[in-house]
Every structure is written in C-alpha cells, then in structure tokens.
Scaffold this motif. Structure first.
Motif, PDB file in Angstrom:
ATOM      1  N   LEU A  51      -1.407  22.914   5.754  1.00 25.14           N
ATOM      2  CA  LEU A  51      -1.138  21.554   5.276  1.00 25.14           C
ATOM      3  C   LEU A  51      -1.542  20.571   6.364  1.00 25.14           C
ATOM      4  CD1 LEU A  51       0.238  19.451   3.363  1.00 25.14           C
ATOM      5  CD2 LEU A  51       2.392  19.996   4.482  1.00 25.14           C
ATOM      6  N   VAL A  52      -2.382  19.618   5.990  1.00 25.91           N
ATOM      7  CA  VAL A  52      -2.801  18.568   6.928  1.00 25.91           C
ATOM      8  C   VAL A  52      -2.187  17.258   6.445  1.00 25.91           C
ATOM      9  CG1 VAL A  52      -4.767  17.265   7.836  1.00 25.91           C
ATOM     10  CG2 VAL A  52      -4.969  19.734   7.464  1.00 25.91           C
ATOM     11  N   PHE A  53      -1.470  16.593   7.338  1.00 28.56           N
ATOM     12  CA  PHE A  53      -0.860  15.317   6.947  1.00 28.56           C
ATOM     13  C   PHE A  53      -1.668  14.161   7.516  1.00 28.56           C
ATOM     14  CE2 PHE A  53       1.820  11.615   7.378  1.00 28.56           C
ATOM     15  CZ  PHE A  53       2.452  11.556   6.149  1.00 28.56           C
ATOM     16  N   ARG A  54      -1.921  13.166   6.655  1.00 25.85           N
ATOM     17  CA  ARG A  54      -2.614  11.942   7.076  1.00 25.85           C
ATOM     18  C   ARG A  54      -1.726  10.740   6.766  1.00 25.85           C
ATOM     19  NH1 ARG A  54      -7.191  13.519   9.880  1.00 25.85           N
ATOM     20  NH2 ARG A  54      -8.407  15.000   8.665  1.00 25.85           N
ATOM     21  N   ASN A  55      -1.631   9.845   7.724  1.00 25.77           N
ATOM     22  CA  ASN A  55      -0.843   8.627   7.491  1.00 25.77           C
ATOM     23  C   ASN A  55      -1.613   7.670   6.590  1.00 25.77           C
ATOM     24  OD1 ASN A  55       1.520   8.861   9.404  1.00 25.77           O
ATOM     25  ND2 ASN A  55      -0.203   9.287  10.775  1.00 25.77           N
ATOM     26  N   PHE A  56      -0.946   7.216   5.553  1.00 28.97           N
ATOM     27  CA  PHE A  56      -1.555   6.195   4.702  1.00 28.97           C
ATOM     28  C   PHE A  56      -0.476   5.185   4.304  1.00 28.97           C
ATOM     29  CE2 PHE A  56      -3.827   4.334   1.104  1.00 28.97           C
ATOM     30  CZ  PHE A  56      -5.118   4.280   1.605  1.00 28.97           C
ATOM     31  N   PRO A  57       0.062   4.463   5.331  1.00 28.07           N
ATOM     32  CA  PRO A  57       1.139   3.511   5.011  1.00 28.07           C
ATOM     33  C   PRO A  57       0.648   2.404   4.086  1.00 28.07           C
ATOM     34  CG  PRO A  57       0.416   3.239   7.291  1.00 28.07           C
ATOM     35  CD  PRO A  57      -0.290   4.445   6.765  1.00 28.07           C
ATOM     36  N   LEU A  58       1.408   2.168   3.024  1.00 29.05           N
ATOM     37  CA  LEU A  58       1.018   1.135   2.056  1.00 29.05           C
ATOM     38  C   LEU A  58       1.541  -0.224   2.518  1.00 29.05           C
ATOM     39  CD1 LEU A  58       1.909   3.080  -1.210  1.00 29.05           C
ATOM     40  CD2 LEU A  58      -0.368   2.706  -0.273  1.00 29.05           C
ATOM     41  N   PRO A  59       0.729  -1.265   2.349  1.00 32.39           N
ATOM     42  CA  PRO A  59       1.165  -2.595   2.815  1.00 32.39           C
ATOM     43  C   PRO A  59       2.422  -3.100   2.100  1.00 32.39           C
ATOM     44  CG  PRO A  59      -0.997  -2.694   1.737  1.00 32.39           C
ATOM     45  CD  PRO A  59      -0.629  -1.260   1.818  1.00 32.39           C
ATOM     46  N   SER A  60       2.666  -2.576   0.903  1.00 29.91           N
ATOM     47  CA  SER A  60       3.837  -3.035   0.147  1.00 29.91           C
ATOM     48  C   SER A  60       5.145  -2.490   0.723  1.00 29.91           C
ATOM     49  CB  SER A  60       3.709  -2.606  -1.308  1.00 29.91           C
ATOM     50  OG  SER A  60       3.493  -1.223  -1.373  1.00 29.91           O
ATOM     51  N   HIS A  61       5.044  -1.510   1.604  1.00 35.73           N
ATOM     52  CA  HIS A  61       6.256  -0.936   2.193  1.00 35.73           C
ATOM     53  C   HIS A  61       6.549  -1.606   3.539  1.00 35.73           C
ATOM     54  CE1 HIS A  61       5.844   2.928  -0.368  1.00 35.73           C
ATOM     55  NE2 HIS A  61       6.545   1.984  -0.972  1.00 35.73           N
ATOM     56  N   LYS A  62       7.769  -2.129   3.624  1.00 34.59           N
ATOM     57  CA  LYS A  62       8.161  -2.942   4.778  1.00 34.59           C
ATOM     58  C   LYS A  62       8.072  -2.178   6.112  1.00 34.59           C
ATOM     59  CE  LYS A  62      12.099  -5.944   5.771  1.00 34.59           C
ATOM     60  NZ  LYS A  62      13.511  -6.149   5.404  1.00 34.59           N
ATOM     61  N   HIS A  63       8.539  -0.931   6.100  1.00 32.62           N
ATOM     62  CA  HIS A  63       8.599  -0.187   7.362  1.00 32.62           C
ATOM     63  C   HIS A  63       7.649   1.018   7.373  1.00 32.62           C
ATOM     64  CE1 HIS A  63      12.048  -2.646   8.180  1.00 32.62           C
ATOM     65  NE2 HIS A  63      12.774  -2.100   7.226  1.00 32.62           N
ATOM     66  N   GLY A  64       6.752   1.080   6.388  1.00 27.91           N
ATOM     67  CA  GLY A  64       5.867   2.249   6.264  1.00 27.91           C
ATOM     68  C   GLY A  64       5.012   2.484   7.498  1.00 27.91           C
TER      69      GLY A  64
ATOM     70  N   ASP B  27      -6.419   7.727  10.423  1.00 29.24           N
ATOM     71  CA  ASP B  27      -6.021   8.418   9.186  1.00 29.24           C
ATOM     72  C   ASP B  27      -6.214   7.500   7.991  1.00 29.24           C
ATOM     73  OD1 ASP B  27      -5.258  10.667  10.500  1.00 29.24           O
ATOM     74  OD2 ASP B  27      -3.100  10.474  10.153  1.00 29.24           O
ATOM     75  N   HIS B  28      -5.790   6.255   8.154  1.00 29.98           N
ATOM     76  CA  HIS B  28      -5.880   5.291   7.054  1.00 29.98           C
ATOM     77  C   HIS B  28      -7.344   5.051   6.678  1.00 29.98           C
ATOM     78  CE1 HIS B  28      -5.445   1.486   4.842  1.00 29.98           C
ATOM     79  NE2 HIS B  28      -4.254   1.966   4.531  1.00 29.98           N
ATOM     80  N   ALA B  29      -8.179   4.916   7.722  1.00 26.09           N
ATOM     81  CA  ALA B  29      -9.605   4.666   7.476  1.00 26.09           C
ATOM     82  C   ALA B  29     -10.235   5.845   6.731  1.00 26.09           C
ATOM     83  CB  ALA B  29     -10.323   4.438   8.796  1.00 26.09           C
ATOM     84  N   ARG B  30      -9.814   7.068   7.077  1.00 32.05           N
ATOM     85  CA  ARG B  30     -10.349   8.240   6.362  1.00 32.05           C
ATOM     86  C   ARG B  30      -9.943   8.173   4.887  1.00 32.05           C
ATOM     87  NH1 ARG B  30     -12.193  13.515   6.486  1.00 32.05           N
ATOM     88  NH2 ARG B  30     -11.111  14.967   5.103  1.00 32.05           N
ATOM     89  N   GLY B  31      -8.683   7.821   4.660  1.00 34.07           N
ATOM     90  CA  GLY B  31      -8.210   7.704   3.280  1.00 34.07           C
ATOM     91  C   GLY B  31      -9.016   6.681   2.499  1.00 34.07           C
ATOM     92  N   VAL B  32      -9.217   5.525   3.101  1.00 38.80           N
ATOM     93  CA  VAL B  32      -9.975   4.459   2.421  1.00 38.80           C
ATOM     94  C   VAL B  32     -11.388   4.939   2.124  1.00 38.80           C
ATOM     95  CG1 VAL B  32     -10.961   2.139   2.727  1.00 38.80           C
ATOM     96  CG2 VAL B  32      -8.573   2.581   3.366  1.00 38.80           C
ATOM     97  N   SER B  33     -11.999   5.629   3.098  1.00 39.69           N
ATOM     98  CA  SER B  33     -13.383   6.095   2.903  1.00 39.69           C
ATOM     99  C   SER B  33     -13.480   7.137   1.791  1.00 39.69           C
ATOM    100  CB  SER B  33     -13.943   6.661   4.210  1.00 39.69           C
ATOM    101  OG  SER B  33     -13.373   7.938   4.458  1.00 39.69           O
ATOM    102  N   LEU B  34     -12.351   7.815   1.509  1.00 37.71           N
ATOM    103  CA  LEU B  34     -12.362   8.822   0.431  1.00 37.71           C
ATOM    104  C   LEU B  34     -11.963   8.213  -0.913  1.00 37.71           C
ATOM    105  CD1 LEU B  34     -10.649  11.831   2.268  1.00 37.71           C
ATOM    106  CD2 LEU B  34     -13.078  11.502   1.835  1.00 37.71           C
ATOM    107  N   GLY B  35     -11.567   6.957  -0.889  1.00 38.28           N
ATOM    108  CA  GLY B  35     -11.182   6.297  -2.146  1.00 38.28           C
ATOM    109  C   GLY B  35      -9.699   6.358  -2.439  1.00 38.28           C
ATOM    110  N   VAL B  36      -8.908   6.742  -1.441  1.00 36.94           N
ATOM    111  CA  VAL B  36      -7.456   6.822  -1.652  1.00 36.94           C
ATOM    112  C   VAL B  36      -6.894   5.401  -1.766  1.00 36.94           C
ATOM    113  CG1 VAL B  36      -5.261   7.516  -0.578  1.00 36.94           C
ATOM    114  CG2 VAL B  36      -7.261   8.993  -0.383  1.00 36.94           C
ATOM    115  N   THR B  37      -6.046   5.202  -2.780  1.00 34.46           N
ATOM    116  CA  THR B  37      -5.435   3.873  -2.951  1.00 34.46           C
ATOM    117  C   THR B  37      -3.915   3.956  -3.052  1.00 34.46           C
ATOM    118  OG1 THR B  37      -5.740   4.055  -5.329  1.00 34.46           O
ATOM    119  CG2 THR B  37      -7.420   2.820  -4.115  1.00 34.46           C
ATOM    120  N   SER B  38      -3.398   5.145  -3.339  1.00 34.59           N
ATOM    121  CA  SER B  38      -1.951   5.259  -3.508  1.00 34.59           C
ATOM    122  C   SER B  38      -1.457   6.534  -2.842  1.00 34.59           C
ATOM    123  CB  SER B  38      -1.599   5.286  -4.995  1.00 34.59           C
ATOM    124  OG  SER B  38      -2.180   6.417  -5.595  1.00 34.59           O
TER     125      SER B  38
END
Lengths: 227, 142
Positions: A93-106, A176-187
C-alpha cells in the motif's frame, strides 16, 4: 380534451424527470483513471520517497490518494490495511497526501504525518489521524492534539514541531498532491490498484478483496509466463 | 376567494412544491447510484449521512423511494385538481407516509449520525410544507 389533460401533464413530468435523471447520471458517471506508463511506480521503489505498507517489492501496488480529514478515507483505511495483511507479501500500500482545500485542517494533518515520517513513524501517525479524525477535525486549534498524538506514538515532540515547519515536509506533501493532479485525481479517496482506478462501487471490503485478488492472480500469471 | 378556488390554488402549489422535492430526490438518487456520495463535494456531514447504512435499502438509495413519493404527490395533486375524488385521499396518505419517513430521517441525522445533509434538510422542509398545505385544504362539500 380536459379529461386527458392530467394524464398528459403527468406524462410530460415523468418524461422530463426520467430524462433529467438520465442526463445527470451520464454526466456524473465516474470516468476511471489509469496511471500512464511513465508515471508507474517501479518494482523496486525508492522507499525514501514513498510511504509503503507491506512488502516494498510486492507485485501488486495499491496507491491511495487520501486526505486525513476526509471521512470516507478514514472509513476505508482499516480495510485497506486488512487487505494488505491478508494478501501479504503480494500487496503493498502506497499512501499519497491529497489534502482537499475544502478541509480546514487537511493540509496541516498531512504535514503532521510527513513530520512523523521523518522520525520513521508515518504509518503510526497515519493510523492515529484517521482513528481520531472526528476529534481533531472539529477542533479550532488541533495543534495541541497533534502534539499529544506525536507524544503517544513516541516521537520527539520538539523535533516533530520543527519538522512540521520544514520545507522538506511541505515539499513531500506538495509532491504527492502534484502527482495526484497530474493523474487527474480530484477527490478522495482515489485508489489505484496496479495503475487502474478502483471504481467507487468497489470501495468496500468485498469489492477491494475481489479487485486485489484479481490483480494478484494476473500478476502471478504474468510472472509464470515470464519464467 | 371561493372555497373551490382556494382549493384549486392549493393543489397547484402542492404540485409545484412537489416538483422541487422531485428535483432534489432525483439529484440524491443519481449521487447514490454513481457513488459520488463518497466524495460529496468535500462536505464531511454530507458523506456521513449519504454514505451511511441508513441511506440505502439493500442496493437502492432511499432517495429513489423519495423520487417515487414526490412524483406520486405531483400526480395525485394534478388529478385532484382535475376533480378526481380518490386522488385527494391518495395524496393525503402519501404525504402522511412521507411526513413519518421524514421524522425518522431527522431522528437518524440528529441522534444516530450526529450530522445533517443539506439536501436531506431541504427535502424535509418540502415535505413539511406539503403536509401543511394538505392540512390547509378545505374539506370537500358533500
């Protein structure tokens, strides 16, 4: 004509409702992502750059983009871990951080986990943050709680606080976030199993088990053919 | 305004209000069917409600039942407007069932899940309004 008017009105509304539902359904139907070849994690990863649970060289990779403040991520975490243990040593299992802007403390929570990671306790903090999510996510100032969690899992709290402010930790979260964005992750949670996105209807213990089981069988067959 | 005219106006309002509930219920049903409740627009409370065990009966989102209920209300209100006598009885029965279901879902949100979903609250408001309108309907002349 008046006799048929209510039937006509009801029929028009029925057709409009079904059409609207169908259009909305089509628009919202998730398009599954896949990781392109140039972004696939290699078989022998540089473990310095990734948080891996399970066997680092396992043939099946479950890559999760998660946000510690996201309730579905927290619900999913225990059964993701359970599947890694169940299929050990064939799954990692590989974990990547993808804190959403809508979350106050994410984002702050992601920094907390990465700072813990610098002392070799990423997964311990990962587990605490998800387990205690309902508490810290509602706190106005969760920092005291984060310090308490750091102490509980045996971190040097002074160093942990210093690391949280460090560029190294911020860069890891951003990377991590940039990798997610580059893969099309939105949620979140977005989970890839051997580079293919896990459909939302499979984000449950049974669905996850079946998909990983299939990936393990495919990996075994491929290995067998290569021999 | 005569009683008959007042009744006609109320049936029209009931039909229009039920369309607002229908739109909300269709949206929630689609959310449930596509699994989007898991992302839920970043609202944790929304997920806690729509992703909970109370939001589905088997594989069917309860919002789908709401869709049928609101459509039924629209149908019965329309037929009652055109003088179909039984439609008024069915309208009252349907809204009573919806009212009771709404009380249950409000209880679930407040005391079991400790979270409120804004779409569900909108639906509750629509149902309460429909109940009020039906109660306000003057009785039929003998």
């Amino acid at each position: 004509m008046k006799r048929y008017l209510p039937f006509i009105i009801v029929a028009i509304i029925a057709i409009a409702a079904v059409s609207a539902g169908a259009i909305l359904y089509r628009a919202k139907l998730p398009h599954l992502l896949s990781i392109p070849q140039d972004k696939v994690i290699s078989g022998s990863p540089n473990t310095e750059k990734m948080h891996i649970r399970g066997e680092p060289n396992a043939p099946v990779t479950v890559e999760e983009f998660g946000d510690f403040e996201c309730p579905p991520c927290s619900s999913m975490a225990p059964y993701l871990d359970a599947r890694v243990s169940e299929f050990k040593p064939r799954v990692r299992l590989v974990f990547r951080n993808f804190p959403l802007p809508s979350h106050k403390h994410g984002r702050e929570a992601a920094l907390v986990a990465e700072a813990a990671g610098l002392q070799g306790k990423f997964w311990e903090m990962h587990d605490v943050l998800y387990r205690e999510q309902a508490t810290w996510s509602k706190a106005d100032n969760p920092h005291e709680l984060f310090d308490a969690y750091a102490g509980t899992i045996g971190l040097n709290v002074a160093e942990f606080n210093k690391d949280m402010e460090s560029e190294k930790v911020k860069e890891r979260v951003d990377s991590d976030h940039a990798r997610g964005v580059s893969l099309g992750v939105t949620s979140t949670p977005t989970v890839f199993i051997n580079n293919r996105e896990l459909p939302s209807d499979k984000r449950n213990p049974e669905g996850l088990h079946a998909t990983i089981d299939e990936a393990v069988k495919t990996a075994s067959q491929t290995k067998g053919e290569q021999k | 305004m005569s009683v008959a005219r007042f009744r006609t106006v109320l049936y029209v309002i009931v039909a229009i209000v039920s369309l607002a509930g229908l739109a909300d219920a269709i949206y929630l049903t689609v959310q449930g069917l596509t699994g989007e409740t898991l992302a839920c627009g970043g609202s944790p409370d929304c997920f806690r409600v729509l992703g909970s065990q109370y939001a589905r009966i088997g594989r069917i989102p309860v919002a789908a039942i709401g869709t049928v209920a609101y459509f039924s209300v629209f149908t019965f209100a329309t037929f009652a407007l055109f003088g179909y006598a039984r439609a008024r009885l069915f309208l009252a029965l349907t809204i009573t069932a919806m009212f009771l279901a709404t009380l249950w879902f409000l209880y679930v949100q407040a005391f079991l899940l400790h979270a409120f979903c804004r779409y569900c609250l909108f639906s509750a408001a629509v149902t309460f309004l429909l109940a009020g309108l039906v109660i306000a309907l003057p009785p039929r002349e003998a």
